[in-house]
Design an enzyme around this catalytic site. Structure first.
Site, PDB file in Angstrom:
ATOM      1  N   HIS A 149      45.554 -22.933  28.591  1.00 49.09           N
ATOM      2  CA  HIS A 149      45.842 -23.306  27.106  1.00 49.09           C
ATOM      3  C   HIS A 149      44.858 -22.117  26.051  1.00 49.09           C
ATOM      4  O   HIS A 149      43.177 -21.404  26.675  1.00 49.09           O
ATOM      5  CB  HIS A 149      45.414 -24.374  26.595  1.00 49.09           C
ATOM      6  CG  HIS A 149      44.319 -24.710  25.852  1.00 49.09           C
ATOM      7  ND1 HIS A 149      43.435 -24.811  24.877  1.00 49.09           N
ATOM      8  CD2 HIS A 149      43.577 -25.565  26.638  1.00 49.09           C
ATOM      9  CE1 HIS A 149      41.995 -25.287  25.011  1.00 49.09           C
ATOM     10  NE2 HIS A 149      41.823 -26.237  26.052  1.00 49.09           N
ATOM     11  N   CYS A 150      45.217 -21.530  24.532  1.00 44.40           N
ATOM     12  CA  CYS A 150      43.949 -20.934  23.666  1.00 44.40           C
ATOM     13  C   CYS A 150      44.316 -21.597  22.833  1.00 44.40           C
ATOM     14  O   CYS A 150      44.494 -22.843  23.443  1.00 44.40           O
ATOM     15  CB  CYS A 150      44.684 -19.367  23.654  1.00 44.40           C
ATOM     16  SG  CYS A 150      46.173 -19.089  22.916  1.00 44.40           S
ATOM     17  N   LYS A 151      44.169 -20.974  21.043  1.00 46.13           N
ATOM     18  CA  LYS A 151      44.807 -21.982  20.215  1.00 46.13           C
ATOM     19  C   LYS A 151      46.552 -21.942  20.060  1.00 46.13           C
ATOM     20  O   LYS A 151      46.137 -23.523  19.655  1.00 46.13           O
ATOM     21  CB  LYS A 151      43.901 -20.630  19.218  1.00 46.13           C
ATOM     22  CG  LYS A 151      44.168 -21.989  17.534  1.00 46.13           C
ATOM     23  CD  LYS A 151      43.178 -21.030  16.942  1.00 46.13           C
ATOM     24  CE  LYS A 151      43.239 -21.165  15.124  1.00 46.13           C
ATOM     25  NZ  LYS A 151      44.913 -21.867  14.950  1.00 46.13           N
TER      26      LYS A 151
END
Length: 463
Positions: A419-421
């Protein structure tokens, strides 16, 4: 007397701002992007003649169009003294100025981000008692200052000390109401905490810019050089290309279609298949081993960081316009070996009898259930400054820009949920992992933002 016109051109994919200042039919372009038609067309429409081109420094994160723009308009290029530029230009020092119409631009040498950095102070001669604006390049941003590690001859500490003097002994001496127009905004690699606002004032930056709160040069140097993110490798190449002056974009080759069998052969020889479609399209079906970087975000910047500038690239896109835009954006950062594409895209791959790959998508609710299992890991590819605002417990943290060199730190035997933002960078990361041989990879839909929403909803339901 006509008012001075200031036009800003903001290129979102590189978070790059350039400007055109015009008065009495004459214009100056400041920090132009590589594709210069936008300035030529805007000047023609307004009835202006471009006579001046100002580069605040030799840019490292994109290829500038100063050379082509000068050839097409006959304008003179101005660049800070000490640049070593080999193209015809005027090297400017403190006290040098140019004047056209009701406009005077005074040059101010502000070394620190680079040795040759200079700011351009604009004065309206109808109100000559105080400057109207300053074009700060990468010396001063809205909310930040330029990174001090772009010189091969000076240490980051030495450059940061120069930058402190440039800011406090020169720029901050300007009146508080002087408008500040920087060369970059949020998302650029040339700073760490840039605001999404496109302009500011000297007074506002004096009050709110974190870097300007340092009480001494030593404190400022430590603030800028401690935990400095790695400098992307392509920066050095772009500086040298800008020092020579890049070729006109019309010299880029036309895109050539390749059959799936030829793509497969070239891929086996080291070519990179670059899929530029939206993340969900890539997740559902893509050429095995391809790298995904969606055209919708900071595509060119990530392509340069992940792939470098010299690999042969085969594009996968939605249509002819999408492919041409992909090639153009890559050229903006110096990637010019992207002159072929997969004929008929993914459907052409299928028609040739080849299998497709896919990336599973995991919701925040599903991830919460998976975290109870020992054979699941969470990989967070956000930057360290983002992680300070909260992270999923026990997640592994490797910023996306470092991931290609650090995949050996990860466990092949576990399901890796990335995941990222919001999901843009994590899709890139999943393609990197899959290409590196990780089979059990999934993407967290909606990223950390979705995780926070899920947690907030859970907390609300328990009240």
């Amino acid at each position: 007397m006509e008012p001075i016109r200031i036009e800003q051109f903001f290129l979102g994919c590189l978070a790059h701002a350039s400007y055109m200042v015009a008065s009495e039919g004459v214009a100056a372009v400041i920090d132009p992007q590589r594709d210069v038609d936008i300035y030529v067309d805007a000047a023609k429409e307004a009835g202006w003649q471009i006579e001046h081109i100002i580069e605040t420094h030799l840019h490292a994160d994109f290829v500038s169009g100063h050379h082509e723009l000068a050839e097409r308009t006959g304008a003179r290029i101005y660049l800070g003294d000490g640049s070593g530029a080999s193209f015809m230009h005027t090297a400017v020092k403190d006290g040098d100025s140019i004047q056209f119409g009701n406009c005077r631009i005074d040059f101010m040498q502000t070394p620190g981000h680079t040795v040759e950095s200079a700011c351009a102070v604009l004065t309206d001669l109808g109100e000559p008692s105080r400057p109207k604006a300053v074009f700060t390049g990468d010396t001063l941003f809205v909310g930040d200052v330029g990174r001090p590690d772009l010189s091969g001859d000076h240490t980051p500490q030495e450059l940061a000390a120069m930058l402190y003097r440039s800011l406090h002994e020169k720029l901050l001496k300007l009146p508080d109401d002087t408008e500040v127009f920087p060369a970059h905004g949020a998302g650029s690699l040339c700073g760490r905490q840039m605001s999404s606002e496109r302009s500011s004032t000297i007074g506002k930056e004096r009050r709110t810019n974190y870097a300007l709160q340092a009480k001494s040069s030593d404190e400022f140097v430590s603030l800028l050089t401690e935990s400095l993110p790695p400098r992307p490798e392509y920066f050095g190449y772009d500086v040298e290309l800008n020092r020579r002056g890049a070729a006109a974009l019309e010299q880029l080759p036309q895109l050539t279609p390749l059959r799936a069998s030829e793509v497969l052969r070239l891929q086996s020889e080291g070519a990179v298949v670059l899929d530029t479609r939206p993340a969900m399209d890539f997740a559902v079906a893509h050429v095995p081993g391809s790298i995904h970087i969606a055209l919708s975000g900071q595509y060119a910047s990530w392509a340069a960081r992940i792939l470098g500038l010299y690999k042969r690239i085969i594009l996968v896109g939605e249509d002819a316009d999408h492919l041409r835009e992909s090639q153009l954006r890559l050229a903006r950062v110096g990637i010019e070996k992207a002159d072929t594409y997969l004929e008929d895209g993914v459907s052409g791959w299928v028609k040739s009898g080849y299998e497709l790959d896919y990336i599973p998508q995991v919701s925040a609710t599903e991830l919460a259930d998976l975290l109870d299992q020992d054979d699941v890991s969470v990989l967070d590819v956000r930057e360290s400054t983002e992680v300070q605002g909260g992270a999923i417990e026990n997640s592994i943290r490797i910023p996306l820009g470092q991931l290609p060199a650090r995949t050996d730190e990860l466990d092949h035997d576990k399901l890796m949920v990335v995941h990222c933002k919001g999901g843009y960078r994590s899709s890139i990361a999943t393609s990197i992992l899959r290409r590196a041989g990780f089979r059990d990879v999934a993407n967290l839909t909606g990223g950390h933002d979705a995780w926070l929403v899920r947690n907030n909803e859970m907390a609300g339901s328990q009240l």
